[in-house]
Scaffold this motif. Structure first.
Motif, PDB file in Angstrom:
ATOM      1  N   HIS A 189       0.685  -1.302   0.068  1.00  0.00           N
ATOM      2  CA  HIS A 189       0.057   0.023  -0.057  1.00  0.00           C
ATOM      3  C   HIS A 189       0.890   1.283  -0.112  1.00  0.00           C
ATOM      4  O   HIS A 189       1.069   1.922   1.070  1.00  0.00           O
ATOM      5  CB  HIS A 189      -1.029  -0.095   1.226  1.00  0.00           C
ATOM      6  CG  HIS A 189      -1.625  -1.399   1.358  1.00  0.00           C
ATOM      7  ND1 HIS A 189      -2.800  -1.707   0.817  1.00  0.00           N
ATOM      8  CD2 HIS A 189      -1.481  -2.465   2.188  1.00  0.00           C
ATOM      9  CE1 HIS A 189      -3.100  -2.857   1.090  1.00  0.00           C
ATOM     10  NE2 HIS A 189      -2.298  -3.317   2.018  1.00  0.00           N
ATOM     11  N   PRO A 190       1.448   1.605  -1.080  1.00  0.00           N
ATOM     12  CA  PRO A 190       2.440   2.657  -1.228  1.00  0.00           C
ATOM     13  C   PRO A 190       1.992   3.992  -0.892  1.00  0.00           C
ATOM     14  O   PRO A 190       2.778   5.077  -0.417  1.00  0.00           O
ATOM     15  CB  PRO A 190       3.031   2.498  -2.597  1.00  0.00           C
ATOM     16  CG  PRO A 190       1.906   1.734  -3.291  1.00  0.00           C
ATOM     17  CD  PRO A 190       1.283   1.063  -2.366  1.00  0.00           C
ATOM     18  N   GLY A 191       0.700   4.408  -1.013  1.00  0.00           N
ATOM     19  CA  GLY A 191      -0.109   5.609  -0.566  1.00  0.00           C
ATOM     20  C   GLY A 191      -0.335   5.643   0.841  1.00  0.00           C
ATOM     21  O   GLY A 191      -1.224   6.646   1.037  1.00  0.00           O
ATOM     22  N   THR A 192       0.242   4.967   1.679  1.00  0.00           N
ATOM     23  CA  THR A 192      -0.350   4.905   3.045  1.00  0.00           C
ATOM     24  C   THR A 192       0.142   6.182   3.773  1.00  0.00           C
ATOM     25  O   THR A 192       1.433   6.469   3.691  1.00  0.00           O
ATOM     26  CB  THR A 192       0.271   3.811   3.730  1.00  0.00           C
ATOM     27  OG1 THR A 192      -0.604   2.380   3.162  1.00  0.00           O
ATOM     28  CG2 THR A 192      -0.069   3.768   5.264  1.00  0.00           C
ATOM     29  N   ARG A 193      -0.783   6.932   4.207  1.00  0.00           N
ATOM     30  CA  ARG A 193      -0.601   7.920   5.233  1.00  0.00           C
ATOM     31  C   ARG A 193      -0.606   8.024   6.646  1.00  0.00           C
ATOM     32  O   ARG A 193      -0.095   8.708   7.397  1.00  0.00           O
ATOM     33  CB  ARG A 193      -1.286   9.155   4.626  1.00  0.00           C
ATOM     34  CG  ARG A 193      -0.987   9.539   3.169  1.00  0.00           C
ATOM     35  CD  ARG A 193      -1.794  10.694   2.752  1.00  0.00           C
ATOM     36  NE  ARG A 193      -1.700  11.220   1.267  1.00  0.00           N
ATOM     37  CZ  ARG A 193      -2.060  12.182   0.838  1.00  0.00           C
ATOM     38  NH1 ARG A 193      -3.058  12.957   1.477  1.00  0.00           N
ATOM     39  NH2 ARG A 193      -2.071  12.322  -0.515  1.00  0.00           N
ATOM     40  N   ARG A 194      -1.328   6.998   7.096  1.00  0.00           N
ATOM     41  CA  ARG A 194      -1.596   6.931   8.559  1.00  0.00           C
ATOM     42  C   ARG A 194      -1.713   5.302   8.862  1.00  0.00           C
ATOM     43  O   ARG A 194      -2.108   4.509   8.277  1.00  0.00           O
ATOM     44  CB  ARG A 194      -3.040   7.290   8.828  1.00  0.00           C
ATOM     45  CG  ARG A 194      -3.372   7.541  10.276  1.00  0.00           C
ATOM     46  CD  ARG A 194      -4.980   8.109  10.511  1.00  0.00           C
ATOM     47  NE  ARG A 194      -4.963   9.450   9.955  1.00  0.00           N
ATOM     48  CZ  ARG A 194      -4.503  10.663  10.352  1.00  0.00           C
ATOM     49  NH1 ARG A 194      -4.011  10.736  11.397  1.00  0.00           N
ATOM     50  NH2 ARG A 194      -4.763  11.759   9.794  1.00  0.00           N
ATOM     51  N   PRO A 223       4.566   7.285   7.370  1.00  0.00           N
ATOM     52  CA  PRO A 223       2.882   7.601   7.950  1.00  0.00           C
ATOM     53  C   PRO A 223       2.765   8.040   9.247  1.00  0.00           C
ATOM     54  O   PRO A 223       3.758   7.787   9.816  1.00  0.00           O
ATOM     55  CB  PRO A 223       2.522   6.314   7.432  1.00  0.00           C
ATOM     56  CG  PRO A 223       3.456   5.547   6.590  1.00  0.00           C
ATOM     57  CD  PRO A 223       4.615   6.042   6.901  1.00  0.00           C
ATOM     58  N   ILE A 224       1.817   8.816   9.645  1.00  0.00           N
ATOM     59  CA  ILE A 224       1.494   9.151  10.921  1.00  0.00           C
ATOM     60  C   ILE A 224       0.983   7.687  11.584  1.00  0.00           C
ATOM     61  O   ILE A 224       0.221   7.072  11.386  1.00  0.00           O
ATOM     62  CB  ILE A 224       0.312  10.093  10.888  1.00  0.00           C
ATOM     63  CG1 ILE A 224       0.881  11.434  10.154  1.00  0.00           C
ATOM     64  CG2 ILE A 224      -0.038  10.520  12.567  1.00  0.00           C
ATOM     65  CD1 ILE A 224      -0.207  12.572  10.295  1.00  0.00           C
ATOM     66  N   GLN A 245      -9.027   5.933   3.005  1.00  0.00           N
ATOM     67  CA  GLN A 245      -8.477   4.835   2.328  1.00  0.00           C
ATOM     68  C   GLN A 245      -6.806   4.842   2.486  1.00  0.00           C
ATOM     69  O   GLN A 245      -6.162   3.881   2.071  1.00  0.00           O
ATOM     70  CB  GLN A 245      -8.747   5.011   0.739  1.00  0.00           C
ATOM     71  CG  GLN A 245     -10.161   4.615   0.561  1.00  0.00           C
ATOM     72  CD  GLN A 245     -10.724   3.112   0.919  1.00  0.00           C
ATOM     73  OE1 GLN A 245     -10.034   2.135   0.901  1.00  0.00           O
ATOM     74  NE2 GLN A 245     -11.803   3.211   1.824  1.00  0.00           N
ATOM     75  N   GLU A 246      -6.329   5.859   2.946  1.00  0.00           N
ATOM     76  CA  GLU A 246      -4.710   6.040   2.809  1.00  0.00           C
ATOM     77  C   GLU A 246      -4.210   5.428   4.576  1.00  0.00           C
ATOM     78  O   GLU A 246      -3.384   5.632   4.901  1.00  0.00           O
ATOM     79  CB  GLU A 246      -4.192   7.385   3.002  1.00  0.00           C
ATOM     80  CG  GLU A 246      -4.276   7.749   1.638  1.00  0.00           C
ATOM     81  CD  GLU A 246      -5.589   8.452   1.366  1.00  0.00           C
ATOM     82  OE1 GLU A 246      -6.399   8.692   2.093  1.00  0.00           O
ATOM     83  OE2 GLU A 246      -5.910   8.596  -0.191  1.00  0.00           O
TER      84      GLU A 246
END
Length: 839
Positions: A189-194, A223-224, A245-246
């Motif tokens: 999941h390369p777009g993960t932000r959290r 990511p946070i 979704q991130e």
């Protein structure tokens, strides 16, 4: 139905004596029977019956929770996969504490009373415990089980807090390692932000969060991270719907669905969260895959049970648990849920190699389709085979005679004439050589076996073909070429004038000056050349092959492209080598190889810290043979293992007088690279220590750096077995090879010996001073001891002491002397200048 006997039948009955005769004889018979019965009962005593019934060991499996608990049930299943036949398989006794559903002292007392009564006369050979409560229970009540050894699993914290005074304990620690699953999830999941970590608010949750924070602190900014610490899952149900979704969810530990209710098992908690969100859900237990978790590197109960069973087998085989190190990482299984991957749009190609899948739909290769597929394949293969047979048969009949002749006389790989054709080539060459000398060159590639083992035989064949192609272009019309076998080639050359031999040697040295071009890559190779020269009257193929082969192996010792011409000196060296190799086994058997000791001085305490054992051999004809020469002969002839065992045994025997020395000096013995990779060294070492009475803690085995650069896994395993016996490991000649802090940690050595080349000019060379100071600083940081070799002057000794090198060895303190001479002075310091230099 009653049966009546006829008179004839009655007459056939045995004759009965009168009643008074039976009374006298019957009492005697009865007495004899009673004595026989008593003797038989005494022979078949309860002890014999018990021994007959207990040939198989009794093993108690004590689990902390209850039947149906998924984690413990999978560990139990792994244990029950016990490897071995029925005779070696133990008798298992399985009990549950049920401390999860019924916590508190009352349940503890009930179980204690129950097990005490049930096993009042039972003594177990081994106890296997699962999770913390079971281990603590056994540690507090070892007497009811007969104080057996214990192998545990599933321990979250330090086992020392649970086992108390128990010593014969080993097992598997349940270490929370989420880093590999975290990295896998982020790559998928390369777009993960959290990152959201859902954990319970109990002590287990605290430990998990500490581990998570430790892992995240080592990661680059990303990511946070949020921690959701919840007493119940219902409290976070609404929050789950708010996440974008991130976001990735990690659900860890056992958490109640509703406050006041028993905690859900980890897989049930994952299922609860997955039902409330469409976000990817990850966790750490393999039982959760298929119940909502995507997957990853999962803690596996099955693998834990299998590993615990393997450790138990070692204990039952006679290895003390205290000699088996704790396993500090829970075994992992790389598993994914196929349905979750499909839901999230993830491909199997994006997953780590070796992944397994559950919920994967059936394919034509499943077992139910296997039989029709095999039948269809057989039919197609049969048709193809028949067609191919018809085509091949027509060609074989036409070309058979020519092919058989060619195959018999030529090498399949290179197309060159083979060794069977070499005599014919040589005869033709000899007839055309007239009266000119003939040179036979034997070429052998260096380290070709290493190339084969590293890159495979297919690549090795490609290299041989490339070498053959270069040789074909290299040879002139006055030379004949043949592949002798393996990586060996034979070149027969005519020497037309006095300078022809020098030209031939120069051409050989330049043959591989440019790399080979293989599959678009440049491969550098080197070779050894052995040359035999004969004039026409003395030309003999067998003699020249033997001489060229001897010269080639002499050239191989250099390791680079090297040319050696056979001469009288080489013959004498070969004869001497053969004489040494022939006499070596007898010298070992008769004890002709003497053990010398050289002292190692502790310059701070002013005493002998230890001795290095050195072997000396005085041959009755050759005189004193240098150790490197007969050690090389032992290696080449395959006697190095016997020589090492002999030196170990003799060194330990001679060390006995020093065992009483209050300074506790140690004994250092060198071992060879062959000893490391035979795999039999740990067993032979244990036998020698037992036979000689040598304490393992007083023995140090010295290995050189190049020994550890071949088969890394084998070296680690052998050295670990040696360390487990209590023997320490030292790196000899440190700094002259491929010195690396990495292998000092990887191989867990205890001591390094700085090579004498750095000490020889240390008083005048600032560069050597910097090197020794750097090694000393590194060793202190790694908590390793240091010995400096080759100390010959007081100035060198004083300078080394200032650098922190307190253990010193060299002629300043004493030359190698027979071990018996040091035994006489076992409790005395070295004399003369050596003693004066010890501060």
């Amino acid at each position: 139905m009653r049966r009546t006997l006829t008179m004839a039948q009655c007459s056939m009955l045995p004759h009965r004596p009168p009643l008074h005769a039976w009374s006298r004889g019957g009492r005697l018979q009865l007495l004899i029977c009673m004595v026989a019965y008593i003797l038989g009962f005494a022979w078949w005593s309860p002890t014999r019956a018990q021994n007959a019934a207990h040939q198989r060991p009794d093993v108690l499996i004590l689990l902390s929770y209850h039947p149906g608990h998924s984690w413990e049930d999978r560990i139990l299943a792994g244990i029950n996969e016990w490897q071995g036949n029925g005779e070696s398989r133990p008798i298992f006794h399985t009990e549950w504490l049920d401390s999860k559903r019924l916590p508190g002292p009352a349940q503890y007392d009930n179980v204690l009373n129950y097990l005490t009564q049930k096993y009042i006369d039972k003594r177990f050979d081994l106890v296997l415990t699962v999770d913390d409560n079971a281990l603590a229970f056994v540690a507090r009540n070892p007497q009811i089980f007969g104080n057996p050894p214990v192998v545990f699993s599933g321990i979250n914290g330090s086992p020392g807090d649970l086992i108390g005074n128990m010593t014969e304990v080993t097992g598997i620690l349940e270490r929370f390692d989420l880093s590999r699953t975290l990295h896998t999830a982020l790559s998928l999941h390369p777009g993960t932000r959290r990152l959201v970590f859902v954990t319970p608010e109990d002590d287990v949750g605290v430990s998990m969060r500490n581990d998570i924070n430790t892992v995240m602190a080592l990661e680059p900014a990303g990511p946070i991270v949020e921690h959701w610490i919840t007493p119940e899952l219902l409290a976070i149900k609404d929050r789950l719907k708010e996440k974008t979704q991130e976001t990735l969810l990690f659900v860890l530990g056992a958490i109640p669905a509703r406050k006041g209710f028993p905690p859900l098992e980890p897989e049930e908690a994952v299922s609860f969260v997955r039902a409330a969100t469409d976000l990817p859900v990850y966790t750490d237990l393999d039982t959760s895959v298929g119940k909502g978790a995507v997957g990853g590197y999962m803690d596996s109960g099955i693998e834990t049970g299998r590993l615990q069973a393997a450790m138990a087998q070692k204990v039952l085989s006679g290895i003390a648990p205290s000699q088996i190190p704790y396993v500090r990482k829970t075994p992992l299984a790389l598993v994914f849920d196929y349905l979750e991957l499909q839901r999230l749009g993830l491909s199997k190609q994006d997953l780590p190699s070796g992944s397994t899948f559950i919920n994967e739909p059936a394919s034509i290769f499943d077992s139910k389709y296997r039989k029709p597929l095999i039948i269809f394949s057989v039919i197609i293969a049969t048709l193809i085979a028949c067609l191919a047979a018809l085509v091949i048969r027509s060609r074989v009949l036409a070309d058979r005679q020519r092919a058989l002749r060619y195959q018999a006389t030529h090498d399949d790989l290179t197309g060159l004439p083979n060794r069977h054709e070499l005599p014919q080539l040589f005869r033709q060459f000899d007839r055309t050589a007239e009266r000119e000398p003939v040179a036979l060159v034997m070429l052998g590639l260096n380290r070709f076996k290493l190339l084969n083992s590293t890159y495979g035989h297919a690549f090795g064949d490609t290299v041989v073909r490339a070498v053959a192609d270069r040789l074909k272009a290299w040879c002139s019309r006055h030379e004949a070429l043949s592949r002798f076998g393996g990586d060996s080639f034979v070149i027969v050359s005519r020497l037309g004038d006095d300078g022809a031999l020098n030209d031939l040697c120069t051409r050989c040295e330049d043959l591989f000056s440019t790399p080979l071009s293989i599959n678009g890559q440049h491969i550098s190779v080197s070779a050894a050349f052995g040359i035999s020269i004969a004039n026409p009257p003395q030309i003999n193929l067998e003699n020249m092959l033997r001489e060229a082969d001897t010269a080639m192996y002499e050239a191989k010792r250099s390791g680079n492209t090297h040319v050696v011409t056979f001469d009288r000196c080489l013959f004498e060296r070969s004869a001497r080598q053969f004489q040494i190799e022939s006499a070596l086994p007898d010298a070992i058997a008769k004890g002709d190889i003497e053990i010398y000791y050289q002292p190692i001085i502790d310059t701070q305490r002013g005493c002998i810290a230890g001795f290095e054992a050195l072997s000396r051999w005085k041959h009755p004809e050759l005189g004193m043979i240098p150790p490197p020469e007969f050690i090389l002969a032992a290696t080449d002839s395959g006697h190095i293992s016997k020589l090492t065992q002999y030196v170990l045994r003799q060194s330990c025997e001679a060390f006995r007088p020093h065992l009483a020395n209050p300074e506790c000096p140690y004994l250092g013995v060198n071992i060879s690279v062959s000893d490391i990779y035979t795999g039999d060294l740990p067993n032979r070492l244990a036998e020698i220590l037992k036979e000689t009475g040598m304490p393992a803690s007083r023995l140090i085995l010295e290995v050189t750096e190049d020994m550890l650069l071949h088969d890394e896994n084998s070296a680690i395993e052998v050295l670990a077995q040696i360390r487990s016996q209590g023997v320490r490991i030292a790196i000899d000649d440190f700094g002259t090879g491929y010195s690396s802090m990495g292998y000092l940690s990887k191989y867990q050595v205890h001591l390094i010996k700085i090579d004498r080349s750095f000490v020889q000019n240390i008083a005048t060379s600032s560069q050597d001073q910097k090197i020794v100071r750097a090694i000393s600083s590194m060793a202190r940081d790694l908590e390793l001891s240091i010995i400096t070799e080759g100390v010959e002057t007081t100035e060198q000794s004083d300078l080394l002491r200032k650098m922190g090198c307190l253990l010193q060895q060299g002629y300043l303190f004493g030359k190698p002397q027979p071990a018996a001479q040091w035994a006489v002075n076992a409790n005395r310091a070295p004399a003369g200048r050596a003693t004066q230099s010890v501060h």
